[in-house]
Design a protein around this motif. Structure first.
Motif, mmCIF file in Angstrom:
data_model
loop_
_atom_site.group_PDB
_atom_site.id
_atom_site.type_symbol
_atom_site.label_atom_id
_atom_site.label_comp_id
_atom_site.label_asym_id
_atom_site.label_seq_id
_atom_site.Cartn_x
_atom_site.Cartn_y
_atom_site.Cartn_z
ATOM 1 N N LEU A 471 0.847 -1.201 0.000
ATOM 2 C CA LEU A 471 0.000 0.000 0.000
ATOM 3 C C LEU A 471 0.882 1.251 0.000
ATOM 4 O O LEU A 471 0.794 2.099 0.879
ATOM 5 C CB LEU A 471 -0.931 -0.014 1.217
ATOM 6 N N VAL A 472 1.719 1.341 -0.990
ATOM 7 C CA VAL A 472 2.620 2.480 -1.120
ATOM 8 C C VAL A 472 1.837 3.696 -1.633
ATOM 9 O O VAL A 472 1.109 3.618 -2.614
ATOM 10 C CB VAL A 472 3.774 2.163 -2.083
ATOM 11 N N GLY A 473 1.987 4.822 -0.937
ATOM 12 C CA GLY A 473 1.374 6.063 -1.394
ATOM 13 C C GLY A 473 -0.125 6.154 -1.167
ATOM 14 O O GLY A 473 -0.797 6.996 -1.763
ATOM 15 N N ILE A 474 -0.680 5.309 -0.299
ATOM 16 C CA ILE A 474 -2.115 5.394 -0.007
ATOM 17 C C ILE A 474 -2.308 5.417 1.503
ATOM 18 O O ILE A 474 -1.684 4.654 2.244
ATOM 19 C CB ILE A 474 -2.887 4.210 -0.640
ATOM 20 N N ASP A 475 -3.157 6.323 1.950
ATOM 21 C CA ASP A 475 -3.494 6.375 3.371
ATOM 22 C C ASP A 475 -4.999 6.563 3.527
ATOM 23 O O ASP A 475 -5.746 6.557 2.541
ATOM 24 C CB ASP A 475 -2.732 7.499 4.080
ATOM 25 N N GLY A 476 -5.433 6.714 4.770
ATOM 26 C CA GLY A 476 -6.864 6.833 5.028
ATOM 27 C C GLY A 476 -7.496 8.018 4.342
ATOM 28 O O GLY A 476 -8.664 7.962 3.922
ATOM 29 N N LYS A 477 -6.762 9.092 4.190
ATOM 30 C CA LYS A 477 -7.308 10.291 3.529
ATOM 31 C C LYS A 477 -7.649 9.986 2.070
ATOM 32 O O LYS A 477 -8.646 10.484 1.542
ATOM 33 C CB LYS A 477 -6.270 11.417 3.606
ATOM 34 N N ASN A 478 -6.835 9.152 1.405
ATOM 35 C CA ASN A 478 -7.130 8.780 0.021
ATOM 36 C C ASN A 478 -8.462 8.037 -0.072
ATOM 37 O O ASN A 478 -9.277 8.294 -0.967
ATOM 38 C CB ASN A 478 -6.019 7.875 -0.536
ATOM 39 N N LEU A 479 -8.698 7.116 0.863
ATOM 40 C CA LEU A 479 -9.972 6.383 0.868
ATOM 41 C C LEU A 479 -11.136 7.335 1.111
ATOM 42 O O LEU A 479 -12.163 7.278 0.437
ATOM 43 C CB LEU A 479 -9.964 5.302 1.955
ATOM 44 N N HIS A 480 -10.960 8.216 2.071
ATOM 45 C CA HIS A 480 -12.035 9.138 2.438
ATOM 46 C C HIS A 480 -12.345 10.115 1.309
ATOM 47 O O HIS A 480 -13.495 10.532 1.129
ATOM 48 C CB HIS A 480 -11.659 9.909 3.703
ATOM 49 N N ASP A 481 -11.340 10.467 0.528
ATOM 50 C CA ASP A 481 -11.533 11.403 -0.586
ATOM 51 C C ASP A 481 -12.063 10.720 -1.842
ATOM 52 O O ASP A 481 -12.296 11.395 -2.857
ATOM 53 C CB ASP A 481 -10.220 12.115 -0.912
ATOM 54 N N GLY A 482 -12.230 9.412 -1.797
ATOM 55 C CA GLY A 482 -12.718 8.701 -2.984
ATOM 56 C C GLY A 482 -11.674 8.596 -4.076
ATOM 57 O O GLY A 482 -12.006 8.558 -5.265
ATOM 58 N N ASP A 483 -10.428 8.510 -3.692
ATOM 59 C CA ASP A 483 -9.320 8.424 -4.648
ATOM 60 C C ASP A 483 -9.382 7.085 -5.392
ATOM 61 O O ASP A 483 -9.782 6.068 -4.848
ATOM 62 C CB ASP A 483 -7.996 8.542 -3.888
ATOM 63 N N LYS A 484 -8.928 7.087 -6.652
ATOM 64 C CA LYS A 484 -8.910 5.866 -7.457
ATOM 65 C C LYS A 484 -7.999 4.801 -6.856
ATOM 66 O O LYS A 484 -8.102 3.615 -7.208
ATOM 67 C CB LYS A 484 -8.458 6.178 -8.886
ATOM 68 N N LEU A 485 -7.094 5.209 -5.956
ATOM 69 C CA LEU A 485 -6.241 4.241 -5.276
ATOM 70 C C LEU A 485 -7.057 3.250 -4.447
ATOM 71 O O LEU A 485 -6.567 2.168 -4.106
ATOM 72 C CB LEU A 485 -5.237 4.973 -4.372
ATOM 73 N N THR A 486 -8.294 3.630 -4.137
ATOM 74 C CA THR A 486 -9.185 2.744 -3.379
ATOM 75 C C THR A 486 -9.313 1.390 -4.066
ATOM 76 O O THR A 486 -9.343 0.336 -3.420
ATOM 77 C CB THR A 486 -10.577 3.383 -3.230
ATOM 78 N N LEU A 487 -9.393 1.412 -5.394
ATOM 79 C CA LEU A 487 -9.590 0.181 -6.153
ATOM 80 C C LEU A 487 -8.414 -0.770 -5.954
ATOM 81 O O LEU A 487 -8.601 -1.999 -5.916
ATOM 82 C CB LEU A 487 -9.770 0.499 -7.642
ATOM 83 N N GLY A 488 -7.212 -0.211 -5.813
ATOM 84 C CA GLY A 488 -6.035 -1.044 -5.582
ATOM 85 C C GLY A 488 -6.121 -1.805 -4.276
ATOM 86 O O GLY A 488 -5.720 -2.979 -4.193
ATOM 87 N N LEU A 489 -6.641 -1.147 -3.239
ATOM 88 C CA LEU A 489 -6.815 -1.809 -1.952
ATOM 89 C C LEU A 489 -7.843 -2.929 -2.064
ATOM 90 O O LEU A 489 -7.634 -4.045 -1.581
ATOM 91 C CB LEU A 489 -7.241 -0.801 -0.891
ATOM 92 N N VAL A 490 -8.981 -2.631 -2.704
ATOM 93 C CA VAL A 490 -10.036 -3.636 -2.838
ATOM 94 C C VAL A 490 -9.536 -4.842 -3.629
ATOM 95 O O VAL A 490 -9.840 -5.994 -3.292
ATOM 96 C CB VAL A 490 -11.289 -3.029 -3.507
#
Length: 621
Positions: A471-490
């Motif tokens: 999870l490089v370069g992704i934190d809780g703020k990215n999830l909360h902001d609806g960042d496309k990085l969310t898909l990588g976590l899922v």
């Protein structure tokens, strides 16, 4: 010490859980995963629990913040039940709703008593007969029409053919119907072949986002009414709601309030969108009524009378529709007249007069959804950029919903912002990994609420790190902001869930180990196909997948149906057949045919991993 949320799936049948979710979400007007204490009595009533007002108030005293989550709601239902509230009210409910009650054995607990509503069974029979009325195979074998009497519906579902057909009606091309086992000339089909059809049907239901916890092929074969109807409703509902999107109806943009965004529209539940749509249509014809639900607000048929007038085309073949039903005082007769008007639009589906008068939430929702699909009647809102769900986003959403995400995920980037759905899923893919004392639950107040949600999202990221996610370069703020990085976590969660089926000595298998096993299996079965990586171009033909299925279950593949894959159409046919046959032998696959033809390495890995899991299971027998 890690704790777990209430064990809902252990205590509540799949159908009940689905119905409770539907009822709960109807009163979750803010779509934040909670209802207010003021709505508790109505929500319990919608689930068949008639609780006196003073008892409701006693329960609400325990919730000082005025909010009740879905887990808490289910806990309340269990508590109500333990105090015999259900026993006290079974009789009036049976009389009012024609509930068929199937008692369990004397040794079983009261919770194993199952019931189903006769009106819902009739509605589903009507819908299946309508949607599949022109299916030549079903007509040939006499599967259609299904009789309304007794248990005819459950008998018709026994061989799995109708359920597979209904899945395809809801989501096209999910099942390659060439793979279905069909009766012989004498109309006979062995129990083994029936079991395969039902396995295919269940895995296909999961692939489109149904939650089939506690439902097995044998349950469908035995015609367990509450499970059959619960699964049917999920399949039908998915089909009805599939086109309530900006892509299919750009005019939905007109339903947004002044300061709302398209992303917020995408995150709305279908129920909320349909309520707004109804109110939009009512406003067009000067009706001042405002609909907030499909239970109490529609009982007098006034809303439906105006709605049908609003959506009726000027050139309707059966003539104009008027408001004559409102001149009738008897609500049942008025409802029948409204349905006669719906018949003039060929839109008389799901509800009968008493379903409107009694405010059956499920059937009225289906009626309105079908009407929307037929006559959206939305004004042109001009050009704008349509936010369309990608194939990968849809696959991930279906996977999350199949695991029972509560509330259902509609749009990944909006629905995961508070972190709750992600944390729920972590607990499902790695049981016991969540310390629920660290989780903030709704309602989230305007002041400080966002920080509570970000804390949840940060905790979700921590859970990912604990499982070894990159999870490089992704934190809780990215999830909360609806960042496309969310898909990588899922995606990493889905990968972990899939590979967990192949755990050996506490270690999760790696890609190269999966590839080695598959190639060895192919070689041992005398197959000539093999592949070096999940990016191998030969995988686009689906031949290695088909051969592996035949190696795991010899004789299953009908090679007359496997093309040379020289054209894109032939490749698609092979991919759809391969996925269908994989599901038929028990693989729970979410990949789409396009994932194979385009050689999407991530999704192809899940296909082989699932097949490897099936191979392991067969080797152990």
């Amino acid at each position: 010490m890690a704790t777990s949320p209430p064990p809902l799936c252990r205590d509540i049948s799949a159908m009940s859980l689905t119905e409770f979710k539907d009822a709960f979400e109807q009163f979750d007007t803010s779509s934040k995963g909670s209802i207010t204490t003021n709505s508790l009595g109505d929500a319990l009533a919608a689930c068949g629990a008639k609780v006196p007002g003073f008892k409701v108030r006693d329960i609400c005293d325990s919730y000082k913040d005025g909010a009740i989550s879905f887990d808490e709601f289910c806990k309340i239902l269990n508590q109500v039940k333990s105090k015999n509230t259900f026993k006290e009210t079974i009789k009036p409910i049976e009389l009012k709703k024609k509930v068929n009650v199937n008692k369990g054995s004397e040794k079983s607990s009261e919770w194993t008593t199952h019931s189903y509503a006769e009106e819902e069974k009739l509605a589903f029979v009507d819908w299946i007969n309508f949607r599949l009325s022109k299916d030549e195979l079903l007509l040939k074998h006499g599967n259609i029409p299904i009789a309304e009497d007794g248990t005819a519906l459950f008998a018709a579902l026994r061989d799995g053919i109708i359920l597979n057909k209904l899945v395809n009606d809801s989501v096209e091309d999910t099942v390659d119907e060439r793979a279905l086992n069909l009766p012989n000339d004498a109309g006979k089909l062995s129990i083994f072949k029936i079991q395969e059809n039902q396995t295919l049907a269940l895995n296909s239901c999961v692939a489109i986002g149904c939650n089939v916890v506690n439902i097995g092929a044998q349950d469908l074969i035995e015609g367990k009414a509450h499970l059959c109807l619960g699964l049917l409703w999920q399949v039908i509902r998915i089909g009805l709601m599939a086109k309530i999107t900006l892509k299919d109806c750009p005019g939905l943009r007109a339903l947004l309030d002044e300061f709302e965004t398209l992303e917020q529209l995408l995150a709305m539940s279908p129920e909320e969108i349909l309520c707004r749509w109804v109110n939009y249509q009512l406003n067009k014809v000067g009706c001042k009524r405002v609909v907030k639900n499909f239970t109490h607000d529609i009982k007098d048929s006034e809303v439906y009378a105006h709605l049908l007038v609003a959506v009726c085309p000027d050139d309707n073949a059966k003539g104009p529709i008027g408001l004559e039903p409102l001149n009738v005082q008897d609500l049942t007769k008025r409802a029948e007249m409204v349905l006669d008007n719906a018949e003039m639009l060929d839109a008389r589906s799901f509800v009968r007069a008493h379903d409107i008068v009694n405010g059956n939430q499920k059937l009225n929702l289906a009626f309105v959804a079908n009407l929307f699909n037929m006559y959206p009647a939305m004004d042109d809102v001009g050009d704008f950029e349509i936010i369309e769900e990608t194939r990968e986003e849809k696959t991930m959403r279906n996977w999350m919903n199949s695991l029972g995400a509560t509330p259902r995920v509609k749009y990944i980037y909006e629905d995961l912002k508070d972190g709750l759905a992600i944390i729920q899923l972590f607990d499902k893919i790695q049981n016991g990994c969540v310390n629920w004392k660290k989780v903030n639950t709704p309602p989230f107040k305007a002041l400080g609420g966002a920080m509570k949600q970000i804390e949840n999202c940060n905790y979700a990221i921590d859970l990912g790190h604990n499982l070894g996610f990159v999870l490089v370069g992704i934190d809780g703020k990215n999830l909360h902001d609806g960042d496309k990085l969310t898909l990588g976590l899922v995606w990493q969660m889905m990968r972990h869930y899939t590979l967990a089926m192949l755990t050996h000595d506490g270690k999760i298998m790696k890609d190269n180990e999966i590839i080695k096993w598959c190639n060895n299996k192919l070689e041992s079965a005398g197959k000539t196909t093999n592949f070096k990586s999940f990016k191998d171009s030969s995988l686009g033909t689906s031949r290695p997948i088909v051969d592996l299925i035949d190696a795991i279950s010899p004789g299953y593949i009908n090679y007359d149906l496997v093309t040379s894959a020289e054209t894109d159409d032939d490749k698609f046919l092979n991919a759809r057949y391969a996925i269908t046959m994989a599901r038929k032998i028990g693989a729970r696959i979410f990949a789409l045919p396009e994932d194979i033809t385009e050689v999407n390495p991530k999704m192809i890995m899940t296909v082989f991993a699932c097949l490897m899991s099936v191979g392991f299971a067969k080797d152990r027998k």
